[in-house]
Design a protein around this motif. Structure first.
Motif, PDB file in Angstrom:
ATOM      1  N   ALA A 103     -11.798 -53.991  50.100  1.00  0.00           N
ATOM      2  CA  ALA A 103     -12.280 -54.633  51.330  1.00  0.00           C
ATOM      3  C   ALA A 103     -13.789 -54.550  51.410  1.00  0.00           C
ATOM      4  N   GLN A 104     -14.398 -55.638  51.843  1.00  0.00           N
ATOM      5  CA  GLN A 104     -15.833 -55.682  52.050  1.00  0.00           C
ATOM      6  C   GLN A 104     -16.167 -55.193  53.460  1.00  0.00           C
ATOM      7  N   ALA A 105     -17.441 -54.924  53.684  1.00  0.00           N
ATOM      8  CA  ALA A 105     -17.881 -54.500  55.002  1.00  0.00           C
ATOM      9  C   ALA A 105     -17.861 -55.682  55.963  1.00  0.00           C
ATOM     10  N   PRO A 106     -17.757 -55.432  57.274  1.00  0.00           N
ATOM     11  CA  PRO A 106     -17.792 -56.542  58.234  1.00  0.00           C
ATOM     12  C   PRO A 106     -19.066 -57.356  58.080  1.00  0.00           C
ATOM     13  N   GLY A 107     -18.931 -58.684  58.150  1.00  0.00           N
ATOM     14  CA  GLY A 107     -20.080 -59.562  58.004  1.00  0.00           C
ATOM     15  C   GLY A 107     -20.446 -59.879  56.582  1.00  0.00           C
ATOM     16  N   HIS A 108     -19.665 -59.396  55.631  1.00  0.00           N
ATOM     17  CA  HIS A 108     -19.971 -59.660  54.221  1.00  0.00           C
ATOM     18  C   HIS A 108     -19.837 -61.148  53.941  1.00  0.00           C
ATOM     19  N   ASN A 109     -20.754 -61.688  53.119  1.00  0.00           N
ATOM     20  CA  ASN A 109     -20.778 -63.132  52.941  1.00  0.00           C
ATOM     21  C   ASN A 109     -20.505 -63.582  51.518  1.00  0.00           C
ATOM     22  N   ARG A 110     -20.368 -62.673  50.555  1.00  0.00           N
ATOM     23  CA  ARG A 110     -20.097 -63.127  49.190  1.00  0.00           C
ATOM     24  C   ARG A 110     -18.640 -63.544  49.073  1.00  0.00           C
ATOM     25  N   PRO A 111     -18.346 -64.678  48.445  1.00  0.00           N
ATOM     26  CA  PRO A 111     -16.949 -65.109  48.328  1.00  0.00           C
ATOM     27  C   PRO A 111     -16.120 -64.102  47.536  1.00  0.00           C
ATOM     28  N   VAL A 112     -15.136 -63.507  48.188  1.00  0.00           N
ATOM     29  CA  VAL A 112     -14.292 -62.512  47.509  1.00  0.00           C
ATOM     30  C   VAL A 112     -13.319 -63.182  46.551  1.00  0.00           C
ATOM     31  N   ALA A 113     -13.142 -64.498  46.700  1.00  0.00           N
ATOM     32  CA  ALA A 113     -12.214 -65.195  45.800  1.00  0.00           C
ATOM     33  C   ALA A 113     -12.663 -65.098  44.346  1.00  0.00           C
ATOM     34  N   ASP A 114     -13.966 -64.869  44.125  1.00  0.00           N
ATOM     35  CA  ASP A 114     -14.458 -64.727  42.753  1.00  0.00           C
ATOM     36  C   ASP A 114     -13.830 -63.526  42.051  1.00  0.00           C
ATOM     37  N   ASP A 115     -13.425 -62.513  42.840  1.00  0.00           N
ATOM     38  CA  ASP A 115     -12.879 -61.286  42.245  1.00  0.00           C
ATOM     39  C   ASP A 115     -11.367 -61.340  42.065  1.00  0.00           C
ATOM     40  N   VAL A 116     -10.717 -62.364  42.617  1.00  0.00           N
ATOM     41  CA  VAL A 116      -9.248 -62.382  42.617  1.00  0.00           C
ATOM     42  C   VAL A 116      -8.666 -62.356  41.206  1.00  0.00           C
ATOM     43  N   PRO A 117      -9.098 -63.231  40.278  1.00  0.00           N
ATOM     44  CA  PRO A 117      -8.465 -63.198  38.949  1.00  0.00           C
ATOM     45  C   PRO A 117      -8.669 -61.874  38.228  1.00  0.00           C
ATOM     46  N   MET A 118      -9.898 -61.323  38.295  1.00  0.00           N
ATOM     47  CA  MET A 118     -10.168 -60.085  37.572  1.00  0.00           C
ATOM     48  C   MET A 118      -9.489 -58.894  38.240  1.00  0.00           C
ATOM     49  N   LEU A 119      -9.437 -58.886  39.577  1.00  0.00           N
ATOM     50  CA  LEU A 119      -8.758 -57.789  40.270  1.00  0.00           C
ATOM     51  C   LEU A 119      -7.264 -57.809  39.971  1.00  0.00           C
ATOM     52  N   THR A 120      -6.698 -58.993  39.819  1.00  0.00           N
ATOM     53  CA  THR A 120      -5.278 -59.093  39.481  1.00  0.00           C
ATOM     54  C   THR A 120      -4.995 -58.452  38.130  1.00  0.00           C
ATOM     55  N   GLY A 121      -5.824 -58.775  37.127  1.00  0.00           N
ATOM     56  CA  GLY A 121      -5.651 -58.149  35.812  1.00  0.00           C
ATOM     57  C   GLY A 121      -5.895 -56.656  35.840  1.00  0.00           C
ATOM     58  N   PHE A 122      -6.906 -56.234  36.609  1.00  0.00           N
ATOM     59  CA  PHE A 122      -7.192 -54.808  36.725  1.00  0.00           C
ATOM     60  C   PHE A 122      -6.030 -54.077  37.385  1.00  0.00           C
ATOM     61  N   ALA A 123      -5.435 -54.692  38.411  1.00  0.00           N
ATOM     62  CA  ALA A 123      -4.303 -54.063  39.096  1.00  0.00           C
ATOM     63  C   ALA A 123      -3.100 -53.942  38.162  1.00  0.00           C
ATOM     64  N   GLY A 124      -2.893 -54.965  37.313  1.00  0.00           N
ATOM     65  CA  GLY A 124      -1.799 -54.874  36.347  1.00  0.00           C
ATOM     66  C   GLY A 124      -1.985 -53.724  35.379  1.00  0.00           C
ATOM     67  N   GLN A 125      -3.217 -53.545  34.903  1.00  0.00           N
ATOM     68  CA  GLN A 125      -3.492 -52.424  34.002  1.00  0.00           C
ATOM     69  C   GLN A 125      -3.361 -51.094  34.733  1.00  0.00           C
ATOM     70  N   ALA A 126      -3.795 -51.074  35.997  1.00  0.00           N
ATOM     71  CA  ALA A 126      -3.653 -49.851  36.794  1.00  0.00           C
ATOM     72  C   ALA A 126      -2.188 -49.509  37.012  1.00  0.00           C
ATOM     73  N   ALA A 127      -1.344 -50.539  37.203  1.00  0.00           N
ATOM     74  CA  ALA A 127       0.091 -50.288  37.366  1.00  0.00           C
ATOM     75  C   ALA A 127       0.682 -49.673  36.105  1.00  0.00           C
ATOM     76  N   LEU A 128       0.223 -50.118  34.942  1.00  0.00           N
ATOM     77  CA  LEU A 128       0.679 -49.503  33.691  1.00  0.00           C
ATOM     78  C   LEU A 128       0.274 -48.032  33.625  1.00  0.00           C
ATOM     79  N   ALA A 129      -0.952 -47.743  34.095  1.00  0.00           N
ATOM     80  CA  ALA A 129      -1.392 -46.344  34.117  1.00  0.00           C
ATOM     81  C   ALA A 129      -0.492 -45.510  35.020  1.00  0.00           C
ATOM     82  N   LEU A 130      -0.121 -46.054  36.182  1.00  0.00           N
ATOM     83  CA  LEU A 130       0.784 -45.332  37.081  1.00  0.00           C
ATOM     84  C   LEU A 130       2.156 -45.160  36.448  1.00  0.00           C
ATOM     85  N   GLU A 131       2.632 -46.212  35.759  1.00  0.00           N
ATOM     86  CA  GLU A 131       3.930 -46.125  35.094  1.00  0.00           C
ATOM     87  C   GLU A 131       3.920 -45.020  34.046  1.00  0.00           C
ATOM     88  N   ARG A 132       2.840 -44.964  33.291  1.00  0.00           N
ATOM     89  CA  ARG A 132       2.759 -43.931  32.252  1.00  0.00           C
ATOM     90  C   ARG A 132       2.598 -42.540  32.859  1.00  0.00           C
TER      91      ARG A 132
END
Length: 596
Positions: A362-391
């Protein structure tokens, strides 16, 4: 004659013709001057366009655009407003104001009034006096006076990125058609420069996401602990996304609830760095204002305020259907503490078909950078993080299995070897007692046999404890309850535990068992005047039996009410029985039994 002055040649022109020729020559000189001036302005425009690409930092690029626009048209003040998704100005870069004036003006404009004209209709706007326009909101206190105005949109392909605002042309002049054309040309080049800077920022951010993902992958190759992995995931996600808050919420398979396991919060900004937060009517609707617009109260506090919070999954906006973007994290779940953020990205921690939880950035209130730019990379990062939790979970289960196997081996050895030997020794001693012939020797041998029987019972209890789940706490809770009762009683009650207490007693029965035991011991302390009490808990043959005896004055024969009535109700809740009867020779016996 020698003393006479000779006149120059007349070229055959009358005096009126000479005047006309002088006018033509002057007009030609003026046009040559205009050509020279236009050439200089074109050269300045080219220099400005080249200067826009000096580096690829977006903020620096925007500042160079504003400065170049003011320089090209001799404007005293200039500003660039970035338009956000809600069609308001989310960022405002100025030129021509000193820091003291910035601080005195306060909040930057949101895009109302005259500045909103270009947002509603993105076409160039020129005004001789901005204060006389019908949509003018006026200036806030401490704002410098402005009259002449020129506004031009900045486009990136077919999308309007923001607007250039110029005010107060030097020497009190008005902005001209040439000024407008120059700024329009600069805005076109600025759109290209801004797009390049944004693409560079996105590429750089993706590189950082890949580096963070690689570190998580490296973590998978070695020894991994869940808490360490979760903290690393949250910290990397927040830092790479340049966010204010990162949360890792894990899902409970039994209840379906989400628990905040790790919260990583950025350092709180110093409010003294953002002066002038009061919002006045019409304030900030003219060019020349500056300052951040994102300092709002209600931001998340320390990470310790969020860690451990339990959220019912159905009551949240989090889903396992993919990564989602939320406008405000505080409105997405029933938080027990105030949580107010800017836009947030929620990515499910999914490995295969298993949902382990969600990763929230989450960004701070009033943040203006488009967070959609991070969606594809955060999705891949979350998948790798889920593997770490699984292991990590698999590793913990292997370690737990190794411990349980060791405990099973110890329990088996105690049962098959130690108890059998003790039992055989007891039989030998009983045979020896019959052959001893002396009464005192027989008594000693029988006492030793009784001690062996007690030792065998203690070992059987230890075997049951070794074979119960490591997370089981019912035995511990009962022991702590008996220890706590020693102070009001004046003595420590005797506790006997028989059978698989931890594994056989259901979770919904445990609270009632503890409550009945506590109430019964409290009654002994208040009414029995006893000097000894015994608590016996036995699980076996499909029933749980709690028996509490004391050697006090006995029951008074009064009707059941209060605590005794509650004990009966707790037994009836589980289709069980409750009985109270006299003990022999003195005291009371309470029996509470429920089926398993």
């Amino acid at each position: 004659m020698a003393g006479e002055q000779r006149e120059g040649p007349s070229l055959g022109l009358a005096p009126l013709s000479r005047v006309r020729l002088d006018e033509l020559l002057q007009e030609m000189l003026d046009r040559v001057g205009e050509v020279v001036a236009s050439r200089e302005r074109l050269r300045a425009l080219l220099d400005a366009v080249v200067g826009l690409s000096r580096d690829l930092d977006l903020r620096s690029t925007l500042e160079r655009i504003v400065a170049a626009a003011a320089r090209l048209v001799d404007a005293k003040y200039a500003a660039l407003g970035v338009i956000g998704p809600d069609r308001t100005l989310v960022e405002f870069i100025t030129h021509g104001l000193d820091p003291q004036t910035h601080a005195a003006i306060g909040n930057p404009p949101a895009g109302r009034g005259v500045l909103g004209l270009l947002i509603e209709d993105p076409r160039p706007v020129r005004m001789p006096d901005i204060t006389k326009h019908p949509k003018s909101y006026g200036f806030p206190p401490h704002h410098p006076p402005m009259h002449s105005f020129l506004g031009v949109p900045i486009r990136i392909r077919d999308q309007v990125f923001g607007n250039l605002y110029l005010a107060e042309k030097e020497n009190g002049n008005q902005f001209t058609d040439d000024d407008e054309e120059i700024v329009v040309a600069l805005a076109a080049a600025a759109g290209v420069a801004v797009e390049n800077a944004r693409l560079y920022a996105i590429a750089h951010r993706r590189e950082r996401w890949l580096a963070a993902t690689a570190e998580i992958t490296t973590l998978l190759l070695g020894q991994i602990h869940r808490t360490t992995a979760l903290r690393l995931i949250a910290r990397h996600a927040r830092q790479v996304a340049e966010a204010h808050l990162a949360l890792v919420l894990l899902r409970d398979d039994e209840t379906g609830h989400l628990t905040v396991e790790v919260a990583d919060v950025a350092d709180q900004p110093d409010r003294a760095d953002h002066p002038g937060q009061g919002d006045q009517a019409g304030q900030g609707d003219q060019p020349g204002q500056a300052g951040p617009a994102n300092d709002q109260p209600g931001q998340p506090g320390p990470a310790s305020d969020l860690t451990g919070i339990v959220l019912p999954l159905p009551e949240t906006a989090f889903t396992d259907h993919g990564t989602q973007v939320l406008d405000d994290l505080g409105k997405a779940a029933p938080w027990p503490v105030p949580v107010s953020t800017g836009p947030a990205v929620v990515a499910p921690l999914t490995a295969g078909d298993t949902l382990h939880g969600v990763l929230v950035v989450a960004q701070a209130p009033g943040h203006n950078r488009p967070v959609a730019d991070d969606v594809p990379m955060l999705t891949g990062f979350a998948g790798q993080a889920a593997l770490a939790l699984e292991r990590a979970r698999a590793q913990e289960e292997r370690e737990l299995l190794a411990v349980l196997e060791d405990r099973e081996r110890i329990a088996r050895d105690l049962h098959d070897v130690v108890i059998q030997r003790l039992f055989a020794t007891g039989l030998h001693l009983q045979t020896a007692a019959q052959l001893a012939g002396r009464a005192d020797l027989t008594t000693r041998i029988n006492t030793a046999v009784d001690d062996l029987d007690t030792t065998i019972r203690d070992i059987r209890t230890a075997i049951f404890e070794l074979r119960t789940p490591m997370s089981a706490t019912l035995r511990t809770d009962l022991r702590e309850l008996v220890e706590a009762a020693a102070r009001p009683l004046g003595f420590r009650p005797t506790l006997h535990l028989a059978g698989p207490i931890d594994s056989a007693v259901p979770d919904d029965v445990r609270p009632d068992l503890i409550a009945v035991t506590r109430e019964a011991l409290a009654n002994v302390a208040r009414h029995a005047q006893a000097s000894a009490a015994t608590v016996h808990v036995q699980a076996g043959q499909g029933r749980l039996l709690l028996t509490i005896t004391d050697n006090g004055v006995g029951a008074t024969g009064a009707s059941e009410r209060g605590g005794l009535a509650n004990m009966r109700q707790r037994a009836a809740r589980h289709h069980g029985t409750f009985a109270i009867r006299p003990n022999e020779p003195t005291g009371t016996v309470i029996e509470w039994s429920v089926p398993l």
